[in-house]
Design a protein around this motif. Structure first.
Motif, PDB file in Angstrom:
ATOM      1  N   TRP A  96      10.182   8.228  -1.246  1.00  0.00           N
ATOM      2  CA  TRP A  96       9.270   9.357  -1.132  1.00  0.00           C
ATOM      3  C   TRP A  96       8.243   9.258  -2.249  1.00  0.00           C
ATOM      4  N   LEU A  97       6.970   9.462  -1.902  1.00  0.00           N
ATOM      5  CA  LEU A  97       5.891   9.500  -2.885  1.00  0.00           C
ATOM      6  C   LEU A  97       5.377  10.922  -2.975  1.00  0.00           C
ATOM      7  N   THR A  98       5.345  11.464  -4.187  1.00  0.00           N
ATOM      8  CA  THR A  98       4.831  12.813  -4.413  1.00  0.00           C
ATOM      9  C   THR A  98       3.557  12.725  -5.228  1.00  0.00           C
ATOM     10  N   GLY A  99       2.471  13.270  -4.694  1.00  0.00           N
ATOM     11  CA  GLY A  99       1.177  13.229  -5.373  1.00  0.00           C
ATOM     12  C   GLY A  99       0.069  12.837  -4.409  1.00  0.00           C
ATOM     13  N   GLU A 100      -1.129  12.696  -4.936  1.00  0.00           N
ATOM     14  CA  GLU A 100      -2.273  12.311  -4.113  1.00  0.00           C
ATOM     15  C   GLU A 100      -2.146  10.837  -3.711  1.00  0.00           C
ATOM     16  N   LEU A 101      -2.345  10.563  -2.429  1.00  0.00           N
ATOM     17  CA  LEU A 101      -2.244   9.197  -1.937  1.00  0.00           C
ATOM     18  C   LEU A 101      -3.494   8.846  -1.145  1.00  0.00           C
ATOM     19  N   ASP A 102      -4.137   7.754  -1.537  1.00  0.00           N
ATOM     20  CA  ASP A 102      -5.357   7.289  -0.879  1.00  0.00           C
ATOM     21  C   ASP A 102      -4.970   6.219   0.148  1.00  0.00           C
ATOM     22  N   MET A 103      -4.984   6.598   1.432  1.00  0.00           N
ATOM     23  CA  MET A 103      -4.525   5.667   2.462  1.00  0.00           C
ATOM     24  C   MET A 103      -5.414   4.434   2.571  1.00  0.00           C
ATOM     25  N   ALA A 104      -6.710   4.615   2.410  1.00  0.00           N
ATOM     26  CA  ALA A 104      -7.615   3.461   2.471  1.00  0.00           C
ATOM     27  C   ALA A 104      -7.293   2.470   1.356  1.00  0.00           C
ATOM     28  N   ALA A 105      -6.962   3.015   0.176  1.00  0.00           N
ATOM     29  CA  ALA A 105      -6.607   2.150  -0.952  1.00  0.00           C
ATOM     30  C   ALA A 105      -5.271   1.457  -0.706  1.00  0.00           C
ATOM     31  N   VAL A 106      -4.330   2.169  -0.061  1.00  0.00           N
ATOM     32  CA  VAL A 106      -3.044   1.562   0.268  1.00  0.00           C
ATOM     33  C   VAL A 106      -3.252   0.353   1.177  1.00  0.00           C
ATOM     34  N   ARG A 107      -4.066   0.540   2.208  1.00  0.00           N
ATOM     35  CA  ARG A 107      -4.312  -0.552   3.154  1.00  0.00           C
ATOM     36  C   ARG A 107      -5.010  -1.724   2.465  1.00  0.00           C
ATOM     37  N   GLU A 108      -5.973  -1.415   1.609  1.00  0.00           N
ATOM     38  CA  GLU A 108      -6.696  -2.478   0.908  1.00  0.00           C
ATOM     39  C   GLU A 108      -5.769  -3.220  -0.047  1.00  0.00           C
ATOM     40  N   ALA A 109      -4.901  -2.458  -0.739  1.00  0.00           N
ATOM     41  CA  ALA A 109      -3.987  -3.076  -1.692  1.00  0.00           C
ATOM     42  C   ALA A 109      -2.980  -3.975  -0.988  1.00  0.00           C
ATOM     43  N   TRP A 110      -2.446  -3.504   0.148  1.00  0.00           N
ATOM     44  CA  TRP A 110      -1.467  -4.331   0.865  1.00  0.00           C
ATOM     45  C   TRP A 110      -2.113  -5.595   1.417  1.00  0.00           C
ATOM     46  N   ARG A 111      -3.343  -5.460   1.875  1.00  0.00           N
ATOM     47  CA  ARG A 111      -4.062  -6.639   2.338  1.00  0.00           C
ATOM     48  C   ARG A 111      -4.222  -7.646   1.195  1.00  0.00           C
ATOM     49  N   GLY A 112      -4.527  -7.133   0.004  1.00  0.00           N
ATOM     50  CA  GLY A 112      -4.661  -8.006  -1.154  1.00  0.00           C
ATOM     51  C   GLY A 112      -3.363  -8.722  -1.496  1.00  0.00           C
ATOM     52  N   VAL A 113      -2.233  -8.009  -1.368  1.00  0.00           N
ATOM     53  CA  VAL A 113      -0.930  -8.621  -1.622  1.00  0.00           C
ATOM     54  C   VAL A 113      -0.687  -9.761  -0.637  1.00  0.00           C
ATOM     55  N   CYS A 114      -0.958  -9.503   0.640  1.00  0.00           N
ATOM     56  CA  CYS A 114      -0.715 -10.524   1.673  1.00  0.00           C
ATOM     57  C   CYS A 114      -1.608 -11.742   1.479  1.00  0.00           C
TER      58      CYS A 114
END
Length: 388
Positions: free
Chosen positions: A3-21
């Motif tokens: 569980w993540l509690t706090g503000e979450l930027d979905m666009a940043a999540v997608r960009e970050a995961w793409r960077g990991v891959c």
């Protein structure tokens, strides 16, 4: 899963995961067959997004992505987020078991957190493949297996096969499947001083605590079964070539631990197992693929029942948080379809907590309950014994 509690930027999540891959080619690998893989230039799976009205519904939704991986499919990773409200999200990351050694997990998660923080700050995240580290390693290893380095390891594993039989070590007690697999978990609380006793025995044997608890399992197999030779397996990261320490990849290998001969005192047993373990880890290899290359029968044709051993196995570590601006709460989740448990008895020694314990996981429709209990008791007696 957490569980993540706090503000979450979905666009940043997608960009970050793409960077990991894009930074780790193991996340872009797909298999044409169990023996043939190809690496793509682009990611094989995007971040899935869902919403839910309750925590129960969110957990149920996440189970959609926890189905077993198949090498005939595409990709070794899945990721999804379920939004409960503006400040509460359930994040699930599922990786195929063949790539989740602790070093790989920590490297991927560290990059995920770093890339997310860069993305929310407007700093660039990798958007193209810069190198194929695992691919290059695989080519190097295959080359080395054909040189003197490989010949030395071939001789070692051939000697192991001649002495102990092919890998993995078989379970020395007769078992019979009695229906669909049913996971059973047994938790034995150990005395408060169990950790101190294990450390003391390890110190006197000049061995590691892991070898001590592994020796306890091997000794219990020997005692309960009466077999002249017993064995167990343990996961090992297997980064055996120079320059591979930081590579995220297919490094998970199961290394055999063996014990032969009659009864011994605990101190003598630990010393013998430690001596053998040093060699097994030093010469650690992917035995199936190495055996095919060398035309050696190192691995059993039929997957045999066996025993696995770990000490304080931890694969999830996020510090205070995984993604900047949020706090993480880990949610344990058992995933059906794991390839090892239906025919593998798993011993997990947990010594880091306030109450040390021995946890054993097994298929109750395969392994006899009486034999499991006898093995557990014998292993406990080994590490708690004063007769060393």
């Amino acid at each position: 899963m957490l569980w993540l509690t706090g503000e979450l930027d979905m666009a940043a999540v997608r960009e970050a995961w793409r960077g990991v891959c894009l930074s780790h080619d193991v996340l872009r690998r797909a298999y044409v067959s169990p023996d043939e893989a190809c690496t793509y230039d682009d990611v094989l799976g995007e971040v899935e997004f869902y919403t839910a009205d309750t925590d129960t519904e969110a957990l149920k939704t996440v189970r959609q992505i926890t189905t077993p991986f198949d090498l005939a499919g595409v990709g070794l990773a899945r990721i999804a987020i379920v939004q409960r409200d503006e400040r509460r999200h359930l994040l699930a990351i599922v990786l195929d078991h063949i790539i989740v050694d602790e070093k790989t997990w920590n490297r991927l998660m560290a990059d995920f957190g770093e890339f997310y923080e860069r993305a929310i700050q407007g700093v660039s995240v990798p958007d193209k493949v810069e190198k194929n580290a695992y691919h290059d390693f695989a080519l190097l290893e295959r080359h080395e297996l054909s040189t003197a380095w490989g010949a030395e390891r071939r001789a070692f594993w051939r000697s192991q096969t001649d002495r102990f039989g092919t890998f993995p070590p078989p379970f020395p007690i007769a078992c019979e499947a009695k229906g669909e697999p049913r996971l059973a978990a047994v938790h034995h609380t150990l005395p408060a001083d169990a950790r101190a006793r294990i450390l003391d025995l390890s110190k006197r044997a000049r061995a590691t605590p892991f070898v001590t608890v592994a020796s306890a399992v091997l000794a219990s197999l020997h005692e309960v079964s009466g077999a002249p030779t017993v064995g167990a397996i343990t996961p090992f990261h297997g980064r055996i070539l120079p320059g591979t320490a930081d590579i995220a990849g297919l490094f998970v290998q199961m290394v055999p631990l063996q014990l032969t001969g009659g009864a011994r005192r605990p101190l003598e047993t630990v010393r013998e197992v430690f001596s053998h373990t040093l060699d097994a880890f030093e010469y650690s290899l992917p035995l199936r693929s190495a055996g095919r290359l060398w035309n050696e029968e190192l691995v059993s044709v039929d997957r045999q029942a066996g025993v696995g051993v770990t000490l304080d196995k931890r694969t999830m570590s996020f510090g205070e948080s995984l993604l900047a601006g949020t706090k993480a709460e880990i949610v344990p989740l058992y995933v059906p379809g794991e390839v090892t448990w239906p025919r593998t008895l798993q011993f997990m020694w947990e010594m880091d907590g306030m109450a040390p314990r021995l946890s054993v996981y097994y298929n109750e429709n395969y392994f006899p309950e009486e034999a499991v209990e006898s093995l557990i008791q014998a292993a406990e007696n080994f590490v708690l014994s004063t007769d060393s």
